[in-house]
Design an enzyme around this catalytic site. Structure first.
Site, PDB file in Angstrom:
ATOM      1  N   CYS A  62       0.851  -1.192   0.000  1.00  0.00           N
ATOM      2  CA  CYS A  62       0.000   0.000   0.000  1.00  0.00           C
ATOM      3  C   CYS A  62       0.890   1.247   0.000  1.00  0.00           C
ATOM      4  CB  CYS A  62      -0.905  -0.012   1.237  1.00  0.00           C
ATOM      5  SG  CYS A  62      -1.975   1.436   1.312  1.00  0.00           S
ATOM      6  N   CYS A  66       0.605   4.905   6.963  1.00  0.00           N
ATOM      7  CA  CYS A  66      -0.013   4.721   8.289  1.00  0.00           C
ATOM      8  C   CYS A  66       0.973   3.965   9.212  1.00  0.00           C
ATOM      9  CB  CYS A  66      -1.312   3.939   8.161  1.00  0.00           C
ATOM     10  SG  CYS A  66      -2.394   4.593   6.856  1.00  0.00           S
ATOM     11  N   CYS A  69       0.610   0.275  10.340  1.00  0.00           N
ATOM     12  CA  CYS A  69       0.101  -0.748   9.408  1.00  0.00           C
ATOM     13  C   CYS A  69       1.179  -1.616   8.762  1.00  0.00           C
ATOM     14  CB  CYS A  69      -0.742  -0.085   8.324  1.00  0.00           C
ATOM     15  SG  CYS A  69      -1.549  -1.318   7.279  1.00  0.00           S
ATOM     16  N   CYS A 106     -16.559  -8.853   5.757  1.00  0.00           N
ATOM     17  CA  CYS A 106     -15.921  -7.550   5.528  1.00  0.00           C
ATOM     18  C   CYS A 106     -14.671  -7.728   4.674  1.00  0.00           C
ATOM     19  CB  CYS A 106     -15.566  -6.935   6.874  1.00  0.00           C
ATOM     20  SG  CYS A 106     -14.784  -5.334   6.693  1.00  0.00           S
ATOM     21  N   CYS A 137     -19.635  -5.773   3.900  1.00  0.00           N
ATOM     22  CA  CYS A 137     -18.881  -4.587   4.329  1.00  0.00           C
ATOM     23  C   CYS A 137     -17.595  -4.563   3.513  1.00  0.00           C
ATOM     24  CB  CYS A 137     -18.559  -4.696   5.821  1.00  0.00           C
ATOM     25  SG  CYS A 137     -17.533  -3.337   6.430  1.00  0.00           S
ATOM     26  N   CYS A 197     -19.201   2.368   9.037  1.00  0.00           N
ATOM     27  CA  CYS A 197     -18.440   1.710  10.102  1.00  0.00           C
ATOM     28  C   CYS A 197     -17.195   2.561  10.290  1.00  0.00           C
ATOM     29  CB  CYS A 197     -18.082   0.283   9.673  1.00  0.00           C
ATOM     30  SG  CYS A 197     -16.960  -0.552  10.821  1.00  0.00           S
ATOM     31  N   ARG A 269     -17.607  -2.153  18.208  1.00  0.00           N
ATOM     32  CA  ARG A 269     -16.882  -3.402  17.943  1.00  0.00           C
ATOM     33  C   ARG A 269     -15.590  -3.480  18.747  1.00  0.00           C
ATOM     34  NH1 ARG A 269     -16.609  -3.718  12.556  1.00  0.00           N
ATOM     35  NH2 ARG A 269     -18.655  -4.658  12.640  1.00  0.00           N
TER      36      ARG A 269
END
Ligand code: SAM
Ligand code: DTB
Ligand code: SF4
Length: 348
Positions: A62, A66, A69, A106, A137, A197, A269
């Site tokens: 990616c 972040c 991550c 998801c 999702c 979400c 969650r």
């Protein structure tokens, strides 16, 4: 303070002040949990937990930075990158998740934002997973209005896009997209008519004031997210946040409790980080108002508790899996804990 105080029971408040949120965090632990549990009981069946399963449909490489991550191309985490999975592979995983009792599937992709060609394939995944009778999702990064409309038309129920932390701490965690970019994507999801979400991560070295700032930003959105994932940082070697000070479990539970009070009608969650949590911490989190989990041995790229462990945990706590919102045939699916409770059928 008591559970009849309108500040605690009003479903629709979007004008929380920083001082009010801080005051909740500052309550004695027992008072906070008592209030949060009271709010929870007013709005939800207290022993039902919604069960979602994650699938990484496109892993690693990616371009974003972040700091938490493992999938960012900028950090050497030893993760094998994978192209977008084939539709049949994803549908097979969704079918398996449904058989194990998940009601929502998801699909997560390590994108900054999806390209049209990728989106077409993902829309096909959404259509086919939906046809299994599961809630759908996806979390694919930033969306424009056209992307959001296509996903909605394919039958996507929820879009996950997190604020991650407070606006003040955000720049320490991500530099490749802004807080406003995130809010814009959430607005596109809302405008297209999908459910939101949206939550964040704690345990990233943030100050207590940043947990206040994150929850304030979430609770003062135009409409509360239907689902609010509170992730505990999963520390992955190679990421900049590896080695961050570990979170006190009671601070995690406090964050869940304040989330429940601020957004009384949202599912909260208990998200990433359960593999590192004791059963006791999870039990307290459920008492504090958490009523959704990820179920299955993997999150996206990191471990989650195994199925036996979660079935046993649900059985020990007398928790049932929540039926899917609008799917009758899910009543025929086994649910976590269904087989474990002295012969009791959790669906009865
Ligand atoms: N790439 C898309 C994006 O970030 O918008 C979607 C996938 S991304 C992995 C989804 C969310 O997972 C992130 O926003 C973050 O909140 C959460 N996440 C990622 N790595 C994590 C970690 N190590 N611990 C806890 N949560 C994490
Ligand atoms: C969310 O808030 N947490 C999930 C989901 N949304 C996509 C992701 C957690 C990822 C944990 C790290 C990993 O497994 O890669
Ligand atoms: Fe990419 Fe999402 Fe990971 Fe950020 S959280 S690096 S956008 S996969």
């Amino acid at each position: 303070m008591n559970a009849d105080n309108p500040n605690f029971s009003a479903a629709g408040r979007h004008d929380w002040t920083r001082d009010e949120v801080q005051a909740l965090f500052d309550l004695p632990f027992n008072d906070l949990l008592f209030e949060a549990h009271g709010v929870h009981r007013k709005h939800f069946a207290p022993n039902q937990v919604q069960v979602s399963t994650l699938c990484s449909i496109k892993t690693g490489a990616c371009p974003e930075d972040c700091a938490y991550c493992p999938q960012s191309v900028r950090y050497d985490t030893g993760l094998e990158k994978e192209d977008l999975l084939a539709v049949e592979e994803v549908v097979a995983q969704a079918r398996a998740a449904k058989e194990r009792g998940a009601t929502r599937f998801c699909m997560g992709a390590a994108y900054r934002s999806p390209k049209q060609k990728q989106l077409q394939v993902i829309c096909e995944m959404v259509r086919e997973v939906k046809a299994l009778g599961m809630e759908t999702c996806a979390t694919l990064g930033m969306l424009n209005a056209d992307h959001a409309t296509q996903l909605r038309d394919a039958g996507l129920d929820y879009y996950n896009h997190n604020l991650d932390t407070s606006p003040e701490y955000y720049g320490e965690i991500i530099t490749t997209r802004t807080y406003q970019d995130r809010l814009d994507t959430l607005e596109q999801v809302r405008n297209a008519g999908m459910k939101v979400c949206c939550g964040g991560i704690i345990g990233m070295g943030e100050a207590a004031a940043d947990r206040v700032g994150l929850l304030l930003a979430l609770a003062n959105l135009r409409v509360h997210p239907e689902s609010v994932p509170i992730n505990q940082l999963v520390q992955v070697p190679g990421t900049p946040l590896f080695g961050s000070e570990t979170l006190d479990p009671l601070d995690f539970v406090r964050t869940i409790a304040v989330t429940r009070i601020l957004m009384p009608q949202s599912h909260v969650r208990l998200s990433a980080g359960r593999s590192e949590m004791s059963d006791e911490t999870q039990a307290l989190a459920f008492f504090a108002g958490a009523n959704s989990i990820f179920y299955g041995e993997r999150l996206l790229t990191t471990d989650n508790p195994d199925l036996d462990h979660d079935q046993h945990l649900f059985a020990k706590l007398g928790i049932d899996a929540e039926p899917a919102a609008d799917s009758e045939d899910l009543a025929d699916s086994p649910t976590p804990g269904a087989t474990d409770r002295a012969g009791a059928d959790v669906r009865s």
